[in-house]
Each structure stands twice: as C-alpha cells, then as structure tokens.
Design a protein around this motif. Structure first.
Motif, PDB file in Angstrom:
ATOM      1  N   ALA A  12       0.824  -1.208   0.000  1.00  0.00           N
ATOM      2  CA  ALA A  12       0.000   0.000   0.000  1.00  0.00           C
ATOM      3  C   ALA A  12       0.861   1.262   0.000  1.00  0.00           C
ATOM      4  O   ALA A  12       1.993   1.247   0.486  1.00  0.00           O
ATOM      5  CB  ALA A  12      -0.917   0.007   1.221  1.00  0.00           C
ATOM      6  N   ASP A  13       0.325   2.349  -0.526  1.00  0.00           N
ATOM      7  CA  ASP A  13       0.973   3.664  -0.453  1.00  0.00           C
ATOM      8  C   ASP A  13       0.583   4.305   0.876  1.00  0.00           C
ATOM      9  O   ASP A  13      -0.591   4.577   1.114  1.00  0.00           O
ATOM     10  CB  ASP A  13       0.528   4.555  -1.612  1.00  0.00           C
ATOM     11  CG  ASP A  13       1.043   4.071  -2.948  1.00  0.00           C
ATOM     12  OD1 ASP A  13       2.174   3.567  -2.984  1.00  0.00           O
ATOM     13  OD2 ASP A  13       0.302   4.175  -3.942  1.00  0.00           O
ATOM     14  N   CYS A  14       1.576   4.568   1.740  1.00  0.00           N
ATOM     15  CA  CYS A  14       1.302   5.005   3.105  1.00  0.00           C
ATOM     16  C   CYS A  14       2.085   6.261   3.461  1.00  0.00           C
ATOM     17  O   CYS A  14       3.167   6.513   2.919  1.00  0.00           O
ATOM     18  CB  CYS A  14       1.683   3.901   4.106  1.00  0.00           C
ATOM     19  SG  CYS A  14       0.818   2.346   3.864  1.00  0.00           S
ATOM     20  N   ALA A  15       1.545   7.020   4.423  1.00  0.00           N
ATOM     21  CA  ALA A  15       2.216   8.220   4.925  1.00  0.00           C
ATOM     22  C   ALA A  15       1.964   8.362   6.418  1.00  0.00           C
ATOM     23  O   ALA A  15       0.870   8.049   6.900  1.00  0.00           O
ATOM     24  CB  ALA A  15       1.735   9.463   4.192  1.00  0.00           C
ATOM     25  N   TYR A  16       2.987   8.841   7.135  1.00  0.00           N
ATOM     26  CA  TYR A  16       2.858   9.110   8.564  1.00  0.00           C
ATOM     27  C   TYR A  16       2.699  10.613   8.769  1.00  0.00           C
ATOM     28  O   TYR A  16       3.428  11.412   8.181  1.00  0.00           O
ATOM     29  CB  TYR A  16       4.091   8.624   9.315  1.00  0.00           C
ATOM     30  CG  TYR A  16       4.057   8.898  10.804  1.00  0.00           C
ATOM     31  CD1 TYR A  16       3.145   8.263  11.622  1.00  0.00           C
ATOM     32  CD2 TYR A  16       4.947   9.805  11.382  1.00  0.00           C
ATOM     33  CE1 TYR A  16       3.099   8.510  12.990  1.00  0.00           C
ATOM     34  CE2 TYR A  16       4.925  10.060  12.746  1.00  0.00           C
ATOM     35  CZ  TYR A  16       3.997   9.417  13.546  1.00  0.00           C
ATOM     36  OH  TYR A  16       3.967   9.669  14.898  1.00  0.00           O
ATOM     37  N   ILE A  17       1.740  10.982   9.609  1.00  0.00           N
ATOM     38  CA  ILE A  17       1.506  12.379   9.962  1.00  0.00           C
ATOM     39  C   ILE A  17       1.870  12.547  11.427  1.00  0.00           C
ATOM     40  O   ILE A  17       1.222  11.962  12.304  1.00  0.00           O
ATOM     41  CB  ILE A  17       0.025  12.760   9.740  1.00  0.00           C
ATOM     42  CG1 ILE A  17      -0.355  12.578   8.266  1.00  0.00           C
ATOM     43  CG2 ILE A  17      -0.232  14.196  10.183  1.00  0.00           C
ATOM     44  CD1 ILE A  17      -1.840  12.741   7.991  1.00  0.00           C
ATOM     45  N   GLY A  18       2.931  13.311  11.707  1.00  0.00           N
ATOM     46  CA  GLY A  18       3.343  13.413  13.097  1.00  0.00           C
ATOM     47  C   GLY A  18       4.472  14.394  13.326  1.00  0.00           C
ATOM     48  O   GLY A  18       4.844  15.160  12.431  1.00  0.00           O
ATOM     49  N   VAL A  19       5.015  14.347  14.539  1.00  0.00           N
ATOM     50  CA  VAL A  19       6.131  15.190  14.960  1.00  0.00           C
ATOM     51  C   VAL A  19       7.273  14.276  15.372  1.00  0.00           C
ATOM     52  O   VAL A  19       7.071  13.313  16.127  1.00  0.00           O
ATOM     53  CB  VAL A  19       5.736  16.084  16.154  1.00  0.00           C
ATOM     54  CG1 VAL A  19       6.907  16.964  16.565  1.00  0.00           C
ATOM     55  CG2 VAL A  19       4.530  16.940  15.809  1.00  0.00           C
ATOM     56  N   MET A  20       8.477  14.573  14.881  1.00  0.00           N
ATOM     57  CA  MET A  20       9.657  13.790  15.245  1.00  0.00           C
ATOM     58  C   MET A  20      10.777  14.726  15.689  1.00  0.00           C
ATOM     59  O   MET A  20      10.844  15.879  15.261  1.00  0.00           O
ATOM     60  CB  MET A  20      10.128  12.914  14.085  1.00  0.00           C
ATOM     61  CG  MET A  20       9.178  11.774  13.756  1.00  0.00           C
ATOM     62  SD  MET A  20       9.878  10.560  12.604  1.00  0.00           S
ATOM     63  CE  MET A  20       9.775  11.462  11.072  1.00  0.00           C
ATOM     64  N   SER A  21      11.647  14.197  16.535  1.00  0.00           N
ATOM     65  CA  SER A  21      12.809  14.960  16.994  1.00  0.00           C
ATOM     66  C   SER A  21      13.975  14.774  16.027  1.00  0.00           C
ATOM     67  O   SER A  21      14.010  13.818  15.248  1.00  0.00           O
ATOM     68  CB  SER A  21      13.207  14.476  18.400  1.00  0.00           C
ATOM     69  OG  SER A  21      14.428  15.070  18.787  1.00  0.00           O
ATOM     70  N   ASP A  22      14.945  15.694  16.117  1.00  0.00           N
ATOM     71  CA  ASP A  22      16.169  15.518  15.325  1.00  0.00           C
ATOM     72  C   ASP A  22      17.255  14.830  16.148  1.00  0.00           C
ATOM     73  O   ASP A  22      18.424  14.846  15.773  1.00  0.00           O
ATOM     74  CB  ASP A  22      16.677  16.852  14.783  1.00  0.00           C
ATOM     75  CG  ASP A  22      17.099  17.825  15.878  1.00  0.00           C
ATOM     76  OD1 ASP A  22      16.881  17.512  17.077  1.00  0.00           O
ATOM     77  OD2 ASP A  22      17.629  18.900  15.541  1.00  0.00           O
ATOM     78  N   ASP A  23      16.876  14.175  17.274  1.00  0.00           N
ATOM     79  CA  ASP A  23      17.857  13.417  18.041  1.00  0.00           C
ATOM     80  C   ASP A  23      18.126  12.077  17.356  1.00  0.00           C
ATOM     81  O   ASP A  23      17.574  11.787  16.280  1.00  0.00           O
ATOM     82  CB  ASP A  23      17.402  13.234  19.502  1.00  0.00           C
ATOM     83  CG  ASP A  23      16.139  12.387  19.638  1.00  0.00           C
ATOM     84  OD1 ASP A  23      15.602  11.910  18.609  1.00  0.00           O
ATOM     85  OD2 ASP A  23      15.678  12.190  20.786  1.00  0.00           O
ATOM     86  N   ASN A  24      18.982  11.249  17.944  1.00  0.00           N
ATOM     87  CA  ASN A  24      19.356   9.986  17.306  1.00  0.00           C
ATOM     88  C   ASN A  24      18.139   9.094  17.055  1.00  0.00           C
ATOM     89  O   ASN A  24      18.010   8.468  15.995  1.00  0.00           O
ATOM     90  CB  ASN A  24      20.374   9.243  18.167  1.00  0.00           C
ATOM     91  CG  ASN A  24      21.733   9.912  18.177  1.00  0.00           C
ATOM     92  OD1 ASN A  24      22.056  10.681  17.261  1.00  0.00           O
ATOM     93  ND2 ASN A  24      22.530   9.647  19.190  1.00  0.00           N
ATOM     94  N   GLY A  25      17.245   9.048  18.033  1.00  0.00           N
ATOM     95  CA  GLY A  25      16.054   8.226  17.869  1.00  0.00           C
ATOM     96  C   GLY A  25      15.170   8.709  16.742  1.00  0.00           C
ATOM     97  O   GLY A  25      14.691   7.924  15.915  1.00  0.00           O
ATOM     98  N   GLY A  26      14.949  10.014  16.676  1.00  0.00           N
ATOM     99  CA  GLY A  26      14.104  10.572  15.644  1.00  0.00           C
ATOM    100  C   GLY A  26      14.662  10.380  14.251  1.00  0.00           C
ATOM    101  O   GLY A  26      13.925  10.060  13.303  1.00  0.00           O
ATOM    102  N   MET A  27      15.964  10.565  14.105  1.00  0.00           N
ATOM    103  CA  MET A  27      16.574  10.392  12.800  1.00  0.00           C
ATOM    104  C   MET A  27      16.569   8.925  12.369  1.00  0.00           C
ATOM    105  O   MET A  27      16.397   8.612  11.185  1.00  0.00           O
ATOM    106  CB  MET A  27      18.004  10.946  12.809  1.00  0.00           C
ATOM    107  CG  MET A  27      18.053  12.477  12.931  1.00  0.00           C
ATOM    108  SD  MET A  27      17.177  13.362  11.577  1.00  0.00           S
ATOM    109  CE  MET A  27      15.520  13.618  12.280  1.00  0.00           C
ATOM    110  N   PHE A  28      16.723   8.015  13.339  1.00  0.00           N
ATOM    111  CA  PHE A  28      16.594   6.589  13.031  1.00  0.00           C
ATOM    112  C   PHE A  28      15.188   6.294  12.519  1.00  0.00           C
ATOM    113  O   PHE A  28      15.008   5.583  11.521  1.00  0.00           O
ATOM    114  CB  PHE A  28      16.883   5.738  14.273  1.00  0.00           C
ATOM    115  CG  PHE A  28      16.691   4.261  14.044  1.00  0.00           C
ATOM    116  CD1 PHE A  28      17.761   3.469  13.644  1.00  0.00           C
ATOM    117  CD2 PHE A  28      15.451   3.662  14.212  1.00  0.00           C
ATOM    118  CE1 PHE A  28      17.580   2.103  13.407  1.00  0.00           C
ATOM    119  CE2 PHE A  28      15.263   2.313  13.978  1.00  0.00           C
ATOM    120  CZ  PHE A  28      16.336   1.530  13.589  1.00  0.00           C
ATOM    121  N   LEU A  29      14.187   6.852  13.200  1.00  0.00           N
ATOM    122  CA  LEU A  29      12.802   6.582  12.820  1.00  0.00           C
ATOM    123  C   LEU A  29      12.460   7.137  11.437  1.00  0.00           C
ATOM    124  O   LEU A  29      11.741   6.498  10.663  1.00  0.00           O
ATOM    125  CB  LEU A  29      11.862   7.166  13.874  1.00  0.00           C
ATOM    126  CG  LEU A  29      11.903   6.469  15.242  1.00  0.00           C
ATOM    127  CD1 LEU A  29      11.147   7.290  16.280  1.00  0.00           C
ATOM    128  CD2 LEU A  29      11.344   5.066  15.154  1.00  0.00           C
TER     129      LEU A  29
END
Length: 308
Positions: free
Chosen positions: A53-70
């Motif tokens: 399926a064609d999918c998209a996430y709508i949200g807020v992420m950090s620029d820390d290591n965890g966020g960039m991994f995600l």
C-alpha cells in the motif's frame, strides 16, 4: 496520493533478547540487541507499505538519534514522511524491550519523551481527506480526534487500533469506522466478561462498520451484526513484539485491496503470525506473496487469485 495515512505513536525500540527473564537485582547476559522502529500506528503503516500500500505518517519527530533513526526507517520501508514536522531539542519516544527465549514473550519499559503535540496543518488535513483509510491508535489524541473528524467529513475510513484505555478515548471511539480493540481494552471499556458481549456493546454504542477483537494466540472475533471467529496460526515464535500493530496495518492494507472484513481478519492473522517468526516489529513483516504462500500451505487458497 497515499491510500493509508496514520496519526499515532512512533517509537525508537531497543530489543534485548534474553534466555529468560532475570530476577530482580541480578545480572544476565543478553544473546542479542537490535534497534527497531516501533509504535502501533507507525508499525502498522510500515506493515501496510511492505504489503504493497501507499502510506504516509503524519506526526512530529525529533532531530535526536532516535528521531533520525525513525525517519530513515520509514524511508527504508517506503512510508512517506512529507507530512512530518522535525523539531530540535526534544527527546524521542523510546522503549526498551526484553524478548524471552523461554517464554516467547516480551516485556517493555518506555519513555514517551517530550515532543510537543501534533497540530494538524492544511496539508496534513488534505492528506487525510485524500486517503482511503486513516489509522489512529489513541496516541496524539487531540490530533487523532481532529483528523478523524476530517476523515468522517470526506469519506475516509477511520481504523482505530484500540489497545490502551487512554484519556479522551470516549471522544475518538464514535468516529471509528473500523474498530479493532484488544481483548483487554474491549472487556475493560465495556465492563463485560466475554468478547462476544463486548463486541456487541461496542458495535451498538459507537456504530462502526465492524468491530474486530484481537485475542493474541487465540485469534479473535469479528462482529458486524453477526459474530464470527477468525483463527490464529501456530508458528515457531521468537518475537511477538509488534504483532498486534502489524495485524492492524495488514487489515488496513486488506481493506484497500478490496477484501471483505472476515477475509481481512484471516489475512491479517497470517501476516501477524509470520512476523512473530523473526526479531523486529518491522523487518519481520512478510510480503503479500509470502503471506499468500503461507496461507496456501495451510489449505487456504482464496487469496491466490489476488497474487500479481
């Protein structure tokens, strides 16, 4: 246009495989440590994307290591992150998960971080309007409710992964078209003592198109005016973490594929079972053809006609 969009938890998981759960105040050597993306909504989107399926996430992420991994993990699996805001100076949602070889189960400790809540902008609302399904999981509750209202107004089905008794859940439940609670949620929210009664209460009170109650190794039930059971599939499980999240994503995919709800349950149960045979909530998700092959080996041939 993305057929499936999602609002909810997106978690940086550290998976620690152990031979058994240690007792308090002791030491135990791990047999493996793995980084993985997690979270009900986010992992569901990855599952749906891996299935096709064609999918998209709508949200807020950090620029820390965890966020960039995600963010990289979403990109790895083809989930669109164009509708994500990246914030500096915040801690990501993280979890530490023990996987017991002995029990084939998982124990999780998490920190939700301190990211600011999602506030939907016009582009994000348009993505919801254009989608076939909006997935929500009870996290980012205010945005999930607003997004579900946008979905209701524009013919987008709302699939609610109801796994936790979050504050404000009573405002989101009436907006769900496809309500998929865990057994724990269903019994706790309805104050009933069996899943059949719980499904009927949820269906009659909130008026979704369908209620599907997941029961882990027991499979589950589907209720859309009549009660039917769907099976769980026996596999050699090594990591059950994220199996419910994968079920929800597979269900969303199956609906976009045109499956009826009962057929979607069987398909999603198979996807979830296959996921449990490998470590990692996302990397272990099978392809569509792998799932069809798994079902065919068990005498279920009705999905073969959909193979490309």
């Amino acid at each position: 246009m993305n057929k499936i969009v999602g609002i909810g938890a997106n978690v940086y998981d550290t998976l620690i495989t152990v031979p058994y759960y240690p007792t308090e105040d002791t030491k135990l050597r791990a047999s493996g440590v793995t980084e993985s993306g997690g979270g009900p909504c986010a992992t569901g989107l990855v599952a749906a994307s891996k299935l096709g399926a064609d999918c998209a996430y709508i949200g807020v992420m950090s620029d820390d290591n965890g966020g960039m991994f995600l963010k990289k993990d979403f990109n790895r699996y083809g989930v669109n992150t164009d509708f994500c805001a990246i914030k500096s100076g915040y801690r990501s949602f993280v979890s530490y998960i023990w996987l017991s070889d002995k029990e084939a189960s998982r124990t999780c400790v998490f920190d939700k971080g301190n990211l600011p809540p999602l506030e939907l902008n016009d582009n994000q609302k348009q993505a919801i309007s254009d989608a076939q399904i909006l997935m929500v999981d009870g996290n980012e509750m205010a945005a999930a409710i607003e997004g579900a209202k946008v979905a209701n107004e524009n013919g987008t089905d709302v699939l609610y992964d109801a796994g936790g008794l979050y504050e404000g859940v009573e405002n989101l439940l009436p907006l769900a078209d496809i309500l998929i609670p865990s057994e724990e949620f269903a019994l706790g929210h309805t104050n009933t003592d069996n899943v059949t009664d719980a499904a009927k209460v949820l269906y009659e009170k909130y008026n979704p198109k369908v209620v599907v109650i997941t029961q882990g190794k027991k499979g589950g039930i589907i209720y859309d005016g009549e009660v039917r059971e769907y099976p769980a599939f026996v596999v050699d499980a090594v990591d059950s973490n994220g199996s419910g999240d994968v079920f929800h994503g597979a269900f969303a995919f199956a609906v976009t594929k045109g499956f009826n709800y009962y057929k979607a349950c069987i398909f999603s149960s198979a996807v979830s079972a296959l996921k449990c045979t490998k470590v990692g909530a996302r990397v272990a998700v099978p392809t569509y053809n792998e799932t069809v092959k798994f079902l065919k080996e068990r005498g279920i041939n009705e999905f073969e006609e959909n193979m490309e």
